[in-house]
Design a protein around this motif. Sequence first.
Motif, PDB file in Angstrom:
ATOM      1  N   ASP A   1      -1.303   4.179   8.964  1.00 29.58           N
ATOM      2  CA  ASP A   1      -0.066   4.963   9.000  1.00 29.58           C
ATOM      3  C   ASP A   1      -0.191   6.298   8.277  1.00 29.58           C
ATOM      4  N   PHE A   2      -1.385   6.657   7.828  1.00 31.08           N
ATOM      5  CA  PHE A   2      -1.551   7.872   7.028  1.00 31.08           C
ATOM      6  C   PHE A   2      -1.062   9.122   7.751  1.00 31.08           C
ATOM      7  N   LEU A   3      -1.416   9.281   9.008  1.00 32.13           N
ATOM      8  CA  LEU A   3      -1.007  10.487   9.736  1.00 32.13           C
ATOM      9  C   LEU A   3       0.508  10.589   9.806  1.00 32.13           C
ATOM     10  N   LYS A   4       1.175   9.487  10.088  1.00 34.37           N
ATOM     11  CA  LYS A   4       2.647   9.491  10.145  1.00 34.37           C
ATOM     12  C   LYS A   4       3.237   9.899   8.793  1.00 34.37           C
ATOM     13  N   VAL A   5       2.647   9.386   7.708  1.00 30.35           N
ATOM     14  CA  VAL A   5       3.124   9.702   6.360  1.00 30.35           C
ATOM     15  C   VAL A   5       2.858  11.172   6.030  1.00 30.35           C
ATOM     16  N   LEU A   6       1.686  11.670   6.402  1.00 32.06           N
ATOM     17  CA  LEU A   6       1.358  13.078   6.158  1.00 32.06           C
ATOM     18  C   LEU A   6       2.322  13.997   6.911  1.00 32.06           C
ATOM     19  N   GLN A   7       2.642  13.657   8.148  1.00 31.55           N
ATOM     20  CA  GLN A   7       3.587  14.447   8.935  1.00 31.55           C
ATOM     21  C   GLN A   7       4.984  14.399   8.317  1.00 31.55           C
ATOM     22  N   GLU A   8       5.390  13.227   7.834  1.00 33.11           N
ATOM     23  CA  GLU A   8       6.698  13.089   7.189  1.00 33.11           C
ATOM     24  C   GLU A   8       6.763  13.911   5.903  1.00 33.11           C
ATOM     25  N   PHE A   9       5.700  13.847   5.111  1.00 30.49           N
ATOM     26  CA  PHE A   9       5.638  14.623   3.874  1.00 30.49           C
ATOM     27  C   PHE A   9       5.717  16.123   4.168  1.00 30.49           C
ATOM     28  N   THR A  10       4.967  16.568   5.144  1.00 36.36           N
ATOM     29  CA  THR A  10       4.973  17.986   5.529  1.00 36.36           C
ATOM     30  C   THR A  10       6.366  18.412   5.997  1.00 36.36           C
ATOM     31  N   ALA A  11       7.017  17.585   6.794  1.00 36.98           N
ATOM     32  CA  ALA A  11       8.357  17.904   7.292  1.00 36.98           C
ATOM     33  C   ALA A  11       9.363  17.962   6.141  1.00 36.98           C
ATOM     34  N   GLN A  12       9.266  17.035   5.202  1.00 40.74           N
ATOM     35  CA  GLN A  12      10.192  17.044   4.065  1.00 40.74           C
ATOM     36  C   GLN A  12       9.990  18.284   3.201  1.00 40.74           C
ATOM     37  N   MET A  13       8.759  18.688   2.998  1.00 43.99           N
ATOM     38  CA  MET A  13       8.500  19.885   2.197  1.00 43.99           C
ATOM     39  C   MET A  13       9.026  21.133   2.903  1.00 43.99           C
ATOM     40  N   LYS A  14       8.890  21.174   4.218  1.00 44.90           N
ATOM     41  CA  LYS A  14       9.399  22.331   4.961  1.00 44.90           C
ATOM     42  C   LYS A  14      10.923  22.355   4.977  1.00 44.90           C
ATOM     43  N   GLN A  15      11.569  21.174   4.953  1.00 44.36           N
ATOM     44  CA  GLN A  15      13.028  21.121   4.857  1.00 44.36           C
ATOM     45  C   GLN A  15      13.497  21.675   3.520  1.00 44.36           C
TER      46      GLN A  15
ATOM     47  N   ARG B   1       0.842  -1.186   0.000  1.00 48.41           N
ATOM     48  CA  ARG B   1       0.000   0.000   0.000  1.00 48.41           C
ATOM     49  C   ARG B   1       0.880   1.240   0.000  1.00 48.41           C
ATOM     50  N   GLY B   2       0.248   2.344  -0.325  1.00 48.48           N
ATOM     51  CA  GLY B   2       0.965   3.597  -0.279  1.00 48.48           C
ATOM     52  C   GLY B   2       0.032   4.764  -0.451  1.00 48.48           C
ATOM     53  N   TYR B   3       0.550   5.943  -0.204  1.00 44.89           N
ATOM     54  CA  TYR B   3      -0.203   7.176  -0.383  1.00 44.89           C
ATOM     55  C   TYR B   3       0.543   8.062  -1.363  1.00 44.89           C
ATOM     56  N   LEU B   4      -0.210   8.623  -2.292  1.00 48.18           N
ATOM     57  CA  LEU B   4       0.348   9.504  -3.306  1.00 48.18           C
ATOM     58  C   LEU B   4      -0.098  10.927  -3.017  1.00 48.18           C
ATOM     59  N   PHE B   5       0.862  11.834  -2.879  1.00 45.85           N
ATOM     60  CA  PHE B   5       0.572  13.252  -2.683  1.00 45.85           C
ATOM     61  C   PHE B   5       0.853  13.966  -3.998  1.00 45.85           C
ATOM     62  N   THR B   6      -0.093  14.786  -4.445  1.00 44.79           N
ATOM     63  CA  THR B   6       0.070  15.542  -5.681  1.00 44.79           C
ATOM     64  C   THR B   6      -0.063  17.020  -5.360  1.00 44.79           C
ATOM     65  N   ASP B   7       0.932  17.798  -5.715  1.00 46.36           N
ATOM     66  CA  ASP B   7       0.911  19.244  -5.520  1.00 46.36           C
ATOM     67  C   ASP B   7       0.045  19.860  -6.616  1.00 46.36           C
ATOM     68  N   ASP B   8      -0.950  20.651  -6.234  1.00 47.52           N
ATOM     69  CA  ASP B   8      -1.859  21.254  -7.217  1.00 47.52           C
ATOM     70  C   ASP B   8      -1.163  22.247  -8.131  1.00 47.52           C
ATOM     71  N   TYR B   9      -0.207  22.988  -7.596  1.00 44.88           N
ATOM     72  CA  TYR B   9       0.441  24.027  -8.395  1.00 44.88           C
ATOM     73  C   TYR B   9       1.374  23.437  -9.455  1.00 44.88           C
ATOM     74  N   SER B  10       2.212  22.498  -9.051  1.00 40.05           N
ATOM     75  CA  SER B  10       3.229  21.979  -9.968  1.00 40.05           C
ATOM     76  C   SER B  10       2.882  20.618 -10.553  1.00 40.05           C
ATOM     77  N   ARG B  11       1.899  19.947  -9.986  1.00 34.00           N
ATOM     78  CA  ARG B  11       1.535  18.574 -10.338  1.00 34.00           C
ATOM     79  C   ARG B  11       2.672  17.589 -10.007  1.00 34.00           C
ATOM     80  N   ALA B  12       3.559  17.981  -9.110  1.00 39.20           N
ATOM     81  CA  ALA B  12       4.611  17.072  -8.641  1.00 39.20           C
ATOM     82  C   ALA B  12       3.962  15.990  -7.798  1.00 39.20           C
ATOM     83  N   LYS B  13       4.461  14.776  -7.949  1.00 41.55           N
ATOM     84  CA  LYS B  13       3.880  13.635  -7.262  1.00 41.55           C
ATOM     85  C   LYS B  13       4.912  13.020  -6.323  1.00 41.55           C
ATOM     86  N   PHE B  14       4.457  12.667  -5.116  1.00 48.79           N
ATOM     87  CA  PHE B  14       5.322  12.077  -4.101  1.00 48.79           C
ATOM     88  C   PHE B  14       4.623  10.854  -3.538  1.00 48.79           C
TER      89      PHE B  14
END
Length: 185
Positions: free
Chosen positions: A24-38, A2-15
């Motif tokens: 595990d969604f919340l943990k993944v969302l927090q990790e994604f947010t932290a990576q984007m802020k880094q 399984r996995g979760y795909l995040f798509t940025d609306d502005y750039s259409r970048a996919k992660f």
Amino acid sequence: TRGYLFTDDYSRAKFFYGVSKKSDFLKVLQEFTAQMKQRQHCVKTVMIGCVQSDFAAELSAGQTAAWCAAQGVKLQHSAPGSHKEAGVAEKSIDVVKVRARAMHKAAGFPSNFWLLSMCAACHVLLFVPNTVFEGQCSYFRLFGAVPNVSHLRTIGCLVFFYNWYSGKQNFITDRGLTGVLVGYC
């Protein structure tokens, strides 16, 4: 798998983030947010204003809803059975799966490498020109710079990497080992 795909609306970048269980969604969302802020020093703007999803319980209730409310992230849900409401997300999933399947089959990977193929497909799609943005790629829209694609190689190709454990036993000892490229960090 399984996995979760995040798509940025502005750039259409996919992660893509692989998970062992849906909760595990919340943990993944927090990790994604932290990576984007880094990456804030090189990404134009980091602002997660909305998470679009279906009505899955792990995405819309409990700790996830509380964390999103605390962060100012709006949870937006599509109507059941209405895939058009989540058009960008649904299309992104299809595009990534098609690319990942092609890479996976061409490389001859076993089925347990599927998550690596999904991540590699997302990485490669950063550099593909998009007709929606008049030929600009997601990388350019996200980072505001022309991408350097010199690191891209065919998934499944032969690679050589440094053998840190060989030491200098003699001049004949191999310093490089062979392997197979399964994705990008």
